[in-house]
Write an enzyme that holds these catalytic residues in place. Structure first.
Site, short mmCIF file in Angstrom:
data_model
loop_
_atom_site.label_atom_id
_atom_site.label_comp_id
_atom_site.label_asym_id
_atom_site.label_seq_id
_atom_site.Cartn_x
_atom_site.Cartn_y
_atom_site.Cartn_z
N ALA A 107 0.89 -1.24 -0.12
CA ALA A 107 0.16 -0.01 0.03
C ALA A 107 0.95 1.10 -0.03
CB ALA A 107 -0.94 -0.03 1.36
N THR A 108 1.99 1.10 0.52
CA THR A 108 2.94 2.55 0.44
C THR A 108 3.22 2.76 -0.93
OG1 THR A 108 3.86 2.22 2.74
CG2 THR A 108 5.24 3.45 1.21
N GLN A 134 -6.82 -0.60 5.36
CA GLN A 134 -7.39 -1.21 6.70
C GLN A 134 -9.05 -1.63 6.33
OE1 GLN A 134 -6.00 -1.99 9.42
NE2 GLN A 134 -4.20 -1.01 9.25
N HIS A 158 -0.72 -8.21 2.83
CA HIS A 158 -0.64 -8.63 4.38
C HIS A 158 -1.45 -8.02 5.45
CE1 HIS A 158 1.66 -5.10 6.76
NE2 HIS A 158 1.49 -4.61 5.38
N CYS A 204 4.23 2.07 11.62
CA CYS A 204 5.19 2.93 11.22
C CYS A 204 5.80 4.10 11.91
CB CYS A 204 4.50 3.54 9.85
SG CYS A 204 3.77 2.14 8.93
#
Lengths: 128, 404
Positions: B75-76, B183, B205, B328
């Protein structure tokens, strides 16, 4: 964050938790830090007529190393004269507890606390 | 019961055993290990087919066209590609972007980067319940606004944004709408055709698939164009070059297939367990809820325990794997910027814990956790000078703190 065994030991079995009567002339009280910064340390010393710290206690709001630093300093100051106690440096606390670099702040807070407690005691006893 | 109990499913989830079993077939000489871009032999064709199957499993979960799925490393990267990619492609149209101050770091830092190269970014602060209202966005829209990026479910608080309304607004104004749904996908039922979303990031993940693989949904009609961020062999329709990690893609596909099957039931279980946890601790004095139990995520419960510092509480709850915020940001000492953006006082932000539950959490786990929380709070509050002051009637807001 991984802490040393010493920090964990002081954190899990903090020494000298408690409070003395604030108004007694024998007692020096320090309150350092701020809730908004995540650390507040209350340190109290009980000084006898010879100027020796015969007892100390603390309460701390903060992370594990803040709790450990304040717990350790109560042990360090007991039995010391005010002049000796004033000389305690944050570096020796940080070294003894093997604090990670980002947590050095906690040992500085403990050094501030002991100095302020001594100053508070002296202030109280000057007036008499 | 296995200790410590894992209650950090928002940080990552374990890979479902069925997913692992499937993935193992795509690594070795006896398996399907080919490069899916190899068009000249069976090894490549088999790998390509496996990727296609996974792509359809993923698109099935969110109900989109398989051609709308772009594989990324997570997602980053999806957030980076969506935000930087669209901003750079549509530079001629405008250079103003709207996002919120409670976004994930990968959104915020992508926006910061764009600011450095000349874009203007508006960071909207949510209301005290964590919600960004349509009016707040409307007020900030400019003629040169090209992109609005708002997350669906917040990773720290579980608060859900009204992406339906925001999407409709953006559609009307012909502004690209990006949603970070990391999420939500795999955790709550999600049908993208019900929303006006142009770009959507999500990751494997967080839904019992492997780490290192994620997707960016890129709308086809009307088509959204992006400048690629990783140049190379032109994989993924030129939007994201790099050899496809077939085993990871297959894993993500399988995770999506399982999610589709169990999501409704799992959702009910999450809500039940989350409520069990909250009900077990809500009567403790000076406990504050930072999540939304009605409209928020089923799997996240964020709570502030006043007069106890978060990290020391985590240390004391060593039989629980929990965090004080997002994984993070947990290495910094700063209190959560998400909670602070919601107007929560520093001291309550310092005292916050995020519990996130998942597929393998049991009722027994939660009951055990509740007991531990009660014991730890008792111990730490006995140690807290603030608690002592509070109990003796001191108003801490009026205290002048001696802080250097």
């Amino acid at each position: 964050m991984s802490y040393s065994k010493k920090v964990l030991d002081h954190y899990e079995n903090p020494r000298n938790v408690g409070s003395f009567k604030k108004n007694s002339a024998k007692i020096g009280t320090a309150m350092v830090g701020a809730p908004s910064c995540g650390d507040v340390m209350k340190l109290q010393i009980k000084v006898n007529k010879k100027g020796i710290i015969e007892d100390a206690c603390f309460k701390t709001y903060g992370c594990g190393s803040a709790i450990a630093s304040s717990s350790l300093i109560t042990e360090l100051v007991k039995g010391k004269s005010l002049t000796e106690a004033e000389k305690i440096k944050n570096t020796s606390i940080a070294k003894e507890l093997d604090l990670p670099p980002v947590k050095i702040h906690c040992s500085i807070l403990a050094e501030d606390a002991i100095r302020e407690a001594i100053a508070n005691y002296k202030q109280k006893n000057k007036k008499k | 019961m296995k200790l410590p109990i894992y209650l950090d499913y928002s940080a990552t989830t374990p890979v479902d055993p069925l997913v692992v079993k499937k993935m193992l077939k795509f690594l070795t000489i006896d398996g399907i290990f080919g490069n899916s871009a190899s068009r000249s032999h069976k090894f490549g064709w088999e790998a390509e087919e496996a990727v296609n199957i996974a792509r359809s499993q993923i698109s099935n979960l969110i109900n989109c066209d398989i051609r709308e799925i772009i594989f990324t490393s997570g997602a980053t990267e999806s957030n980076n590609l969506a935000i930087k990619g669209s901003a750079i492609f549509y530079k001629k149209k405008g250079s103003h972007i709207i996002t919120s101050s409670t976004e994930h770091k990968s959104v915020l830092d992508s926006c910061r980067y764009l600011e450095e190269i000349g874009y203007k970014v508006t960071y909207i602060k949510p209301k005290s319940n964590g919600i960004i209202s349509i009016k707040q966005i409307q007020k900030k829209l400019k003629k040169n606004t090209i992109l609005v990026s708002i997350m669906h479910i917040n990773n720290e608080t579980g608060v859900a944004q009204n992406i339906k309304k925001i999407g409709n607004l953006c559609f009307k104004k012909k502004i690209i709408f990006h949603v970070d749904a990391t999420q939500s996908i795999g955790k709550v039922p999600f049908n993208i055709s019900k929303y006006k979303i142009d770009l959507m990031s999500f990751s494997s993940h967080k839904m019992y698939g492997p780490k290192g693989i994620g997707c960016l949904y890129v709308k086809r009609k009307p088509r959204v164009r992006l400048s690629c961020q990783i140049h190379g062999g032109g994989h993924e329709r030129g939007l994201r070059s790099g050899t496809l990690p077939v085993h990871q893609i297959v894993g993500m596909g399988e995770a999506c297939r399982i999610a589709k099957k169990v999501i409704k039931k799992e959702n009910e279980k999450m809500i039940y367990l989350r409520n069990l946890l909250w009900n077990g601790i809500k009567n403790i004095e000076e406990v504050y809820l930072n999540s939304d139990l009605v409209k928020g995520a089923p799997h996240i419960l964020n709570v502030s325990f006043n007069y106890v510092e978060g990290e020391s509480l985590i240390m004391s709850l060593k039989e629980l794997a929990i965090s004080s915020g997002s994984a993070c940001t947990s290495s910094s000492l700063e209190p959560s910027y998400v909670l602070k953006s919601m107007g929560i006082k520093d001291e309550l932000a310092h005292s916050s814990i995020r519990f996130s539950i998942g597929r393998f959490t049991t009722e027994k786990n939660i009951n055990y956790a509740v007991k531990l929380i009660h014991n730890s709070l008792k111990k730490l509050r006995h140690l807290s000078p603030l608690w002592e002051m509070f109990k003796s009637g001191v108003n801490l807001d009026n205290v002048i703190w001696n802080h250097k």
